[in-house]
Design an enzyme around this catalytic site. Structure first.
Site, PDB file in Angstrom:
ATOM      1  N   HIS A   1     -12.341   1.967  -2.304  1.00  0.00           N
ATOM      2  CA  HIS A   1     -12.167   0.508  -2.357  1.00  0.00           C
ATOM      3  C   HIS A   1     -13.209  -0.028  -3.348  1.00  0.00           C
ATOM      4  O   HIS A   1     -14.290   0.566  -3.499  1.00  0.00           O
ATOM      5  CB  HIS A   1     -12.435  -0.024  -0.943  1.00  0.00           C
ATOM      6  CG  HIS A   1     -12.137  -1.467  -0.722  1.00  0.00           C
ATOM      7  ND1 HIS A   1     -12.978  -2.476  -1.136  1.00  0.00           N
ATOM      8  CD2 HIS A   1     -11.099  -2.083  -0.104  1.00  0.00           C
ATOM      9  CE1 HIS A   1     -12.481  -3.646  -0.775  1.00  0.00           C
ATOM     10  NE2 HIS A   1     -11.322  -3.442  -0.156  1.00  0.00           N
TER      11      HIS A   1
ATOM     12  N   ASP B   1     -17.885   5.286   4.191  1.00  0.00           N
ATOM     13  CA  ASP B   1     -17.184   4.016   4.361  1.00  0.00           C
ATOM     14  C   ASP B   1     -16.119   4.229   5.442  1.00  0.00           C
ATOM     15  O   ASP B   1     -15.088   4.853   5.197  1.00  0.00           O
ATOM     16  CB  ASP B   1     -16.546   3.609   3.017  1.00  0.00           C
ATOM     17  CG  ASP B   1     -15.646   2.387   3.152  1.00  0.00           C
ATOM     18  OD1 ASP B   1     -15.440   1.913   4.274  1.00  0.00           O
ATOM     19  OD2 ASP B   1     -15.134   1.924   2.110  1.00  0.00           O
TER      20      ASP B   1
ATOM     21  N   GLN C   1     -11.666   1.641   7.363  1.00  0.00           N
ATOM     22  CA  GLN C   1     -10.301   1.845   7.887  1.00  0.00           C
ATOM     23  C   GLN C   1     -10.288   2.816   9.053  1.00  0.00           C
ATOM     24  O   GLN C   1      -9.446   2.714   9.942  1.00  0.00           O
ATOM     25  CB  GLN C   1      -9.375   2.392   6.778  1.00  0.00           C
ATOM     26  CG  GLN C   1      -9.090   1.412   5.665  1.00  0.00           C
ATOM     27  CD  GLN C   1      -8.342   0.161   6.144  1.00  0.00           C
ATOM     28  OE1 GLN C   1      -7.625   0.178   7.140  1.00  0.00           O
ATOM     29  NE2 GLN C   1      -8.522  -0.931   5.421  1.00  0.00           N
TER      30      GLN C   1
ATOM     31  N   LYS D   1     -11.498  -5.268  11.218  1.00  0.00           N
ATOM     32  CA  LYS D   1     -10.418  -4.276  11.105  1.00  0.00           C
ATOM     33  C   LYS D   1     -10.242  -3.509  12.415  1.00  0.00           C
ATOM     34  O   LYS D   1      -9.476  -2.559  12.492  1.00  0.00           O
ATOM     35  CB  LYS D   1     -10.714  -3.323   9.959  1.00  0.00           C
ATOM     36  CG  LYS D   1     -10.703  -4.041   8.601  1.00  0.00           C
ATOM     37  CD  LYS D   1     -10.714  -3.088   7.455  1.00  0.00           C
ATOM     38  CE  LYS D   1     -11.113  -3.727   6.154  1.00  0.00           C
ATOM     39  NZ  LYS D   1     -10.062  -4.497   5.513  1.00  0.00           N
TER      40      LYS D   1
ATOM     41  N   CYS E   1      -7.391  -3.779  -3.840  1.00  0.00           N
ATOM     42  CA  CYS E   1      -8.836  -3.599  -4.141  1.00  0.00           C
ATOM     43  C   CYS E   1      -9.155  -2.132  -4.418  1.00  0.00           C
ATOM     44  O   CYS E   1     -10.213  -1.625  -3.994  1.00  0.00           O
ATOM     45  CB  CYS E   1      -9.720  -4.115  -3.009  1.00  0.00           C
ATOM     46  SG  CYS E   1      -9.569  -5.870  -2.758  1.00  0.00           S
TER      47      CYS E   1
HETATM   48  N1  PLP Z   1     -13.641  -0.183   2.327  1.00  0.00           N
HETATM   49  C1  PLP Z   1     -12.376  -0.027   2.718  1.00  0.00           C
HETATM   50  C2  PLP Z   1     -11.794   1.344   2.808  1.00  0.00           C
HETATM   51  C3  PLP Z   1     -11.605  -1.138   3.041  1.00  0.00           C
HETATM   52  O1  PLP Z   1     -10.339  -0.982   3.433  1.00  0.00           O
HETATM   53  C4  PLP Z   1     -12.186  -2.420   2.952  1.00  0.00           C
HETATM   54  C5  PLP Z   1     -11.372  -3.618   3.217  1.00  0.00           C
HETATM   55  O2  PLP Z   1     -10.181  -3.620   3.084  1.00  0.00           O
HETATM   56  C6  PLP Z   1     -13.517  -2.529   2.556  1.00  0.00           C
HETATM   57  C7  PLP Z   1     -14.217  -1.392   2.255  1.00  0.00           C
HETATM   58  C8  PLP Z   1     -14.187  -3.869   2.486  1.00  0.00           C
HETATM   59  O3  PLP Z   1     -14.298  -4.400   3.771  1.00  0.00           O
HETATM   60  P1  PLP Z   1     -14.771  -5.916   4.012  1.00  0.00           P
HETATM   61  O4  PLP Z   1     -13.871  -6.759   3.164  1.00  0.00           O
HETATM   62  O5  PLP Z   1     -14.584  -6.130   5.466  1.00  0.00           O
HETATM   63  O6  PLP Z   1     -16.188  -6.001   3.571  1.00  0.00           O
END
Ligand code: PLP
Length: 569
Positions: free
Chosen positions: A124, A201, A204, A227, A364
């Protein structure tokens, strides 16, 4: 083991209450954010109604109670991820802020020129851009792990990418586009072998798997509450105590200090040294409630249900003519990324017109789509409250989409609407200035008036899209690109000898091409004075258009209008 029942699960979510059902969309956008658990809503609203006070500061009962709740939430989080100490839990705004904190406070202060940061193509943006900033500040470089043909990080590539220069590895556990579990254990082992620090990370993963930071043996792990059925604007960083202890603070101000003096300031202990200012108290309390809920689930039963819905949906999607998945094989979580005959945004907008919420675009994860040489995809992401009946309606709609595309070809050929040749006609006097409107505009208005509901209007937009003359590839360049649209839109203007403006425009999405036809109908072959005088908001209102578009798409349409008005001034 109890059999999992999605209807019973849905009862925990006010979104699924009977009273809220009439306009409720089928919600398949859980990877973006999940619906909120009723206890999360209750504890947050109750805190504001009856328990509100700041934490860690006032000398009164209410504040003391708020502080206890706030710190109990940290203990809930410690247990949830199996950290050794609450000192290892830092509250953040979410995953993005968590990675920024690690990048700025750890990587930026420890990496040097030539050091390597390893990411993967499936990251992401939140796990790419902060590291790019680190490379600019330190001279470190980024290396990228490829994916195998099923979309997981390619284990066989690890040895070729990792070296003694690898100082930091930051990888996604489950990508928000691929939906498959990465071989984190192998990666951690390889990172340990070269002495690299590991960031995971889990944004998800957290809604689908239990997280045990000691078993994973990572140095840092990040995720967001929203999430996993919790509130937005809150998340956490888990970090090994020794690492966090050695890091400088993230932000500076109240709460994170021990002593402040103009002769010198000292910082507080862990975890407070990373939590400057009044925290998101109610977010933390709601987050704890979400963690308690997830911990209370029979994860085996949930996983079995998810497995059955994954197999079912994957099979049904595979049977749709023209549908292509981004990667081979079933996903590990109920997240389906695919393309259909048209642009992903067209599929999503068709589904939206039928009250189905999915996401379309690059999610993203632009580098992933660059790597795959694709422009984007549709993503349907399910949670345990989603049912097979919803999947059946979804599949039926996608079949309808494919079919309607084929039928529309015929209809458009039969249509005699032309928006490029346009004598004057009187518009609806109530709303539009008749000196600036031509035949084509009127015809668009009439067609829209006849179309029933958003479904009908949406279909009309798709038919209109076929009328737009496409721009050549060379014309679709940086200088013709309209800024402020979520899809790519290009616009070119030309003034003729009679001082009338002519516009050509194009977009990668059919739905936008349809909207362009509507917009251009109002401006084509008009003088500067006419263009500036035309009341576009009334025109849109009369069409019943903008109220059905998402704010970002509405803003995109306005950005096109702004560009037309600017070039023709
Ligand atoms: N990393 C992953 C794999 C994501 O799916 C997301 C959000 O969709 C993020 C990071 C960023 O999360 P946040 O927008 O809650 O900071």
């Amino acid at each position: 083991m109890k059999i999992f029942n999605p209807a019973s699960f849905a009862k925990f979510f006010p979104f699924y209450e009977e009273s809220a059902s009439s306009n409720r969309p089928v919600y398949f956008d859980n990877a973006a954010t999940t619906q909120k658990h009723k206890h999360v809503i209750e504890v947050t609203s109750n805190f504001y109604q009856a328990e509100n006070a700041n934490v860690h500061r006032a000398a009164h009962k209410l504040s003391a109670e708020a502080t206890v709740k706030f710190e109990q939430a940290r203990e809930t989080a410690r247990k949830f991820v199996n950290a050794k100490s609450t000192k290892e839990i830092i509250w953040t705004k979410g995953t993005t802020e968590g990675i920024n904190l690690i990048a700025q406070c750890f990587a930026q202060t420890t990496l040097a020129k030539g050091d390597e940061i390893v990411l993967s193509y499936a990251e992401h943006h939140a796990n790419i851009v902060p590291w790019q900033q680190v490379t600019q500040a330190t001279g470190a470089i980024i290396k990228v792990l490829p994916l195998d043909n099923e979309g997981r990080i390619d284990k066989s590539a690890i040895s070729g990418v990792f070296s003694e220069n690898t100082k930091l590895v930051s990888l996604v556990m489950i990508s928000n586009v691929v939906g498959k579990l990465n071989p984190i254990e192998d990666i951690v082992k390889a990172a340990r072998a070269v002495g690299a620090t590991v960031v995971v990370d889990a944004a998800q993963a957290v809604a689908h798997q239990s997280i045990d930071v000691q078993a994973i043996d990572c140095d840092f792990l990040v995720f967001s509450a929203h999430k996993m059925f919790g509130p937005t604007g809150i998340g956490l960083v888990y970090g090994k105590e020794a690492l966090l202890d050695a890091m400088p603070p993230y932000q500076f101000g109240g709460e994170m200090i021990r002593k402040v003096s103009f002769s010198g300031t000292s910082f507080g202990e862990l975890p407070f040294k990373f939590e400057a200012g009044t925290p998101n108290i109610v977010g933390v309390i709601g987050f704890a409630e979400a963690m308690k809920f997830v911990s209370s689930l029979d994860l085996r039963a949930v996983a079995d249900y998810e497995e059955s819905i994954i197999s079912y949906t994957h099979k049904k999607l595979s049977d749709i003519p023209g549908l292509t998945f981004l990667f081979k094989g079933k996903p590990d979580v109920p997240l389906f990324s695919f393309n259909l005959t048209d642009h992903a945004k067209d599929v999503a907008s068709f589904l939206d017109a039928h009250n189905f919420a999915v996401r379309a675009g690059h999610h993203c994860a632009m580098p992933l789509f660059e790597y795959l040489e694709q422009g984007g995809c549709v993503r349907a992401s399910l949670a345990p409250y989603n049912t097979q009946t919803e999947v059946d309606s979804f599949i039926a709609l996608l079949h309808q989409f494919v079919k309607s595309g084929i039928e529309a070809e015929g209809e458009v050929e039969a249509s005699d609407v032309s928006v490029t040749t346009a004598p004057s006609l009187t518009p609806d006097e109530a709303s539009i200035d008749d000196t600036t409107v031509d035949d084509a505009t009127i015809e668009v208005i009439e067609r829209f008036d006849k179309a029933k509901g958003w479904d009908g209007k949406h279909r009309e937009i798709m038919l209109l899209s076929k009328l737009l003359e496409r721009m050549s590839k060379t014309e679709r360049n940086e200088s013709s690109l309209v800024k402020g649209c979520e899809s790519d839109v290009w616009l070119k203007a030309h003034l003729d000898d009679d001082k009338h403006w002519h516009f050509s425009a194009d977009s990668d999405a059919k739905v936008i091409r349809g909207l362009l036809v509507i917009v251009l109908a109002a401006y084509q072959n008009k003088s500067c004075e006419h263009i500036q005088a035309f009341d576009i908001e009334t025109y849109f209102e009369r069409l019943g258009l903008l109220q059905h578009l998402s704010p970002s798409r509405g803003n995109g349409v306005r950005a096109i209008v702004e560009n037309i008005r600017k070039v023709s001034r």
